[in-house]
Design a protein around this motif. Structure first.
Motif, short mmCIF file in Angstrom:
data_model
loop_
_atom_site.label_atom_id
_atom_site.label_comp_id
_atom_site.label_asym_id
_atom_site.label_seq_id
_atom_site.Cartn_x
_atom_site.Cartn_y
_atom_site.Cartn_z
N ASN A 72 0.86 -1.23 -0.08
CA ASN A 72 0.13 -0.09 0.14
C ASN A 72 0.61 1.43 0.12
OD1 ASN A 72 -2.62 1.16 -0.16
ND2 ASN A 72 -2.56 1.49 2.19
N GLY A 73 1.98 1.16 -0.87
CA GLY A 73 2.76 2.34 -0.77
C GLY A 73 3.74 2.77 0.27
N ARG A 74 3.66 1.63 1.31
CA ARG A 74 4.83 1.86 2.32
C ARG A 74 5.77 0.75 2.17
NH1 ARG A 74 2.52 5.28 6.27
NH2 ARG A 74 0.21 5.49 6.34
N ILE A 75 7.07 0.89 2.67
CA ILE A 75 8.09 0.04 2.68
C ILE A 75 9.05 -0.06 3.84
CG2 ILE A 75 9.71 1.74 1.64
CD1 ILE A 75 10.69 -0.86 0.05
N VAL A 76 9.10 -1.11 4.33
CA VAL A 76 10.01 -1.30 5.68
C VAL A 76 10.98 -2.33 5.11
CG1 VAL A 76 8.36 -0.88 7.38
CG2 VAL A 76 8.52 -2.92 6.42
N ARG A 77 12.20 -1.80 5.61
CA ARG A 77 13.47 -2.81 5.21
C ARG A 77 14.01 -3.40 6.51
NH1 ARG A 77 14.72 -1.05 0.34
NH2 ARG A 77 13.93 0.97 -0.18
N ILE A 78 14.01 -4.88 6.23
CA ILE A 78 14.25 -5.76 7.57
C ILE A 78 15.72 -6.17 7.66
CG2 ILE A 78 13.67 -7.80 8.68
CD1 ILE A 78 10.73 -7.33 7.50
N ALA B 218 12.16 2.33 8.35
CA ALA B 218 11.08 2.69 7.20
C ALA B 218 11.57 4.10 7.08
CB ALA B 218 10.09 2.80 8.04
N PRO B 219 11.11 4.91 5.95
CA PRO B 219 11.35 6.36 5.77
C PRO B 219 10.79 7.24 6.92
CG PRO B 219 10.53 5.16 3.68
CD PRO B 219 10.23 4.37 5.01
N THR B 220 9.69 6.84 7.45
CA THR B 220 9.05 7.57 8.21
C THR B 220 8.63 6.98 9.59
OG1 THR B 220 6.73 7.70 7.41
CG2 THR B 220 8.32 9.16 6.67
N LEU B 221 8.30 7.54 10.61
CA LEU B 221 7.81 6.97 11.88
C LEU B 221 6.51 6.57 11.60
CD1 LEU B 221 7.90 6.08 14.91
CD2 LEU B 221 7.16 8.53 15.56
N SER B 222 5.57 7.32 10.73
CA SER B 222 4.20 6.95 10.45
C SER B 222 4.40 5.54 9.85
CB SER B 222 3.68 8.13 9.51
OG SER B 222 2.36 7.72 9.02
N LEU C 224 5.18 2.61 12.41
CA LEU C 224 3.93 2.24 12.94
C LEU C 224 2.76 1.72 12.32
CD1 LEU C 224 3.48 5.87 15.06
CD2 LEU C 224 4.23 3.37 15.99
N SER C 225 2.43 2.08 11.15
CA SER C 225 1.56 1.55 10.43
C SER C 225 1.90 0.19 9.94
CB SER C 225 1.36 2.32 8.92
OG SER C 225 0.46 1.66 8.00
N ALA C 226 3.27 -0.32 9.57
CA ALA C 226 3.79 -1.56 9.49
C ALA C 226 3.50 -2.37 10.53
CB ALA C 226 5.05 -1.54 8.89
N THR C 227 3.73 -1.75 11.78
CA THR C 227 3.70 -2.69 13.10
C THR C 227 2.13 -3.28 13.04
OG1 THR C 227 5.38 -1.39 13.91
CG2 THR C 227 3.96 -2.62 15.54
N ASP C 228 1.23 -2.49 12.75
CA ASP C 228 -0.42 -2.60 12.88
C ASP C 228 -0.65 -3.49 11.92
OD1 ASP C 228 -0.34 -1.08 15.04
OD2 ASP C 228 -1.06 0.73 13.87
N THR C 229 -0.09 -3.58 10.77
CA THR C 229 -0.51 -4.43 9.52
C THR C 229 0.31 -5.50 9.08
OG1 THR C 229 0.43 -2.95 8.02
CG2 THR C 229 -1.79 -2.32 8.81
N PHE C 230 1.55 -5.87 9.75
CA PHE C 230 2.52 -6.67 9.44
C PHE C 230 2.10 -8.15 9.27
CE2 PHE C 230 6.74 -8.83 8.72
CZ PHE C 230 7.15 -8.16 7.83
N CYS C 231 0.99 -8.42 9.85
CA CYS C 231 0.43 -9.74 9.81
C CYS C 231 -0.64 -10.02 8.65
CB CYS C 231 -0.10 -10.26 11.16
SG CYS C 231 1.10 -10.61 12.33
N ASP D 240 18.23 8.92 8.04
CA ASP D 240 17.44 9.95 8.43
C ASP D 240 15.94 9.61 8.55
OD1 ASP D 240 17.18 9.28 5.67
OD2 ASP D 240 17.05 11.29 4.77
N GLY D 241 15.61 8.14 8.54
CA GLY D 241 14.47 7.87 8.67
C GLY D 241 14.03 7.23 9.82
N ALA D 242 13.18 6.16 10.20
CA ALA D 242 12.83 5.75 11.52
C ALA D 242 13.25 4.23 11.68
CB ALA D 242 11.36 5.89 11.63
N SER D 243 13.70 4.02 12.66
CA SER D 243 13.86 2.48 12.94
C SER D 243 13.86 2.31 14.52
CB SER D 243 15.62 2.37 12.60
OG SER D 243 16.26 2.89 13.68
N ARG D 244 13.65 0.60 14.63
CA ARG D 244 13.56 0.45 16.02
C ARG D 244 13.90 -1.25 15.89
NH1 ARG D 244 7.31 -1.10 17.40
NH2 ARG D 244 8.43 -1.37 19.37
N SER D 245 14.17 -1.85 17.23
CA SER D 245 14.52 -3.20 17.33
C SER D 245 13.70 -4.07 16.62
CB SER D 245 14.30 -3.71 18.98
OG SER D 245 14.16 -4.78 18.98
#
Length: 309
Positions: free
Chosen positions: A140-146, A155-159, A162-169, A187-192
């Motif tokens: 849906n236009g969003r991308i995350v790199r694992i 991810a490019p942005t925190l939004s 967060l969206s990927a966290t809610d929908t990754f299943c 310059d994007g967002a990242s987490r554990s």
């Protein structure tokens, strides 16, 4: 029903609308199509406008991968193998027929396709063909790199994160191995990675398939960040580091809800932290009748190398 991932780029509003309508009409050909904007990841078909500079750029990228293309804004005399021509005023039914003709459909029908194609993205990430690899996930236009080697997800942005966290299943995420595994921009967002996967699993804990039976242990202590709702997952981690255990045993030993255990095991497996013991424990309780897995769960267990012999 066949499945197809169709991307589009450089299309005007009316052309995009017709392409989306054509995607819906593909159901008449027993094709379930997902239509999404081009984001650089692999797809089954690209629809683009070659009169646009960005369209030509995506065309070159898709052609280098051997991806079929349905092209607007091209001389009909310039057609070659793998390229379909779409007139600017082509109606949706005509576009749907062209899409059907271009798509490679030899491995995606529900009677013979890999069952992992319809699994949640988090569960597919635990599969032997993706586990532990640098993966680019898009939907849906969003991308995350694992990046398991770094233990991070970007991810490019925190939004986006967060969206990927809610929908990754969701099964709609596409997962492809990163072509270069490069470190994403800072310059994007990242987490554990573990925290991301655990929270994604808990967000859909009531819909995840049952984790295959077996004896498991943990390779390393997970980084769950500061999420207080994951305290149960830490208890499970400690139990799995102390020695191997079954899913049912984890629930009994820690007085943890079975759905939480199930979600945690899927997340740890997707993070490449879960392992089978080299040898089964010497002191086993009296053998109990083994539940024979059947249907999709048997195929999941076999796919992930988790089935019992």
């Amino acid at each position: 029903m066949l499945r197809a991932d169709i991307s589009y780029s450089a299309l005007g509003e009316q052309a995009e609308q017709r392409v989306r309508q054509a995607g819906q009409l593909l159901a008449a050909y027993r094709i379930r199509a997902r239509i999404r904007p081009w984001d650089g990841t692999r797809c089954d078909l690209l629809v683009t406008d070659l009169s646009d500079a960005y369209g030509r750029k995506t065309y070159d990228r898709a052609r280098s991968r051997g991806t079929p293309i349905l092209a607007f804004g091209v001389d009909t005399q310039a057609n070659d193998d793998g390229i379909g021509i779409a007139l600017d005023n082509s109606l949706a039914p005509i576009l749907a027929q062209s899409m059907r003709d271009l798509l490679s459909l030899d491995a995606r029908n529900d009677d013979g396709e890999s069952d992992t194609e319809t699994l949640p993205a988090l569960c597919r990430l635990a599969g032997a063909d993706l586990k532990g690899l640098a993966i680019d996930a898009a939907w849906n236009g969003r991308i995350v790199r694992i990046r398991p080697d770094e233990g991070r997800v970007y991810a490019p942005t925190l939004s986006d994160l967060l969206s990927a966290t809610d929908t990754f299943c969701s099964e709609d995420w596409s997962l492809v191995r990163s072509e270069d595994g490069a470190h994403p921009p800072e310059d994007g967002a990242s987490r554990s990675l573990e925290a991301f996967l655990l929270q994604a699993a808990f967000a859909a804990r009531d819909t995840l398939p049952r984790f295959p039976d077996g004896h498991y242990r943990l390779k390393d202590w997970p980084d769950v960040g500061s999420a207080p709702e994951l305290i149960g997952s830490l208890k499970i981690a400690k139990r799995l580091l102390d020695g191997d255990c079954t899913p049912a045993g984890l629930s009994r030993a820690g007085d943890i809800d079975a759905a939480d255990v199930n979600a945690t095991l899927w997340a740890y497996a997707a993070a490449n932290l879960l392992d089978l013991p080299v040898e089964m424990p010497k002191a086993e309780p009296p053998p109990q009748p083994v539940r024979v897995l059947s249907g999709i769960m048997a195929r999941i267990a076999q796919r992930f190398g988790l089935s019992r012999s």
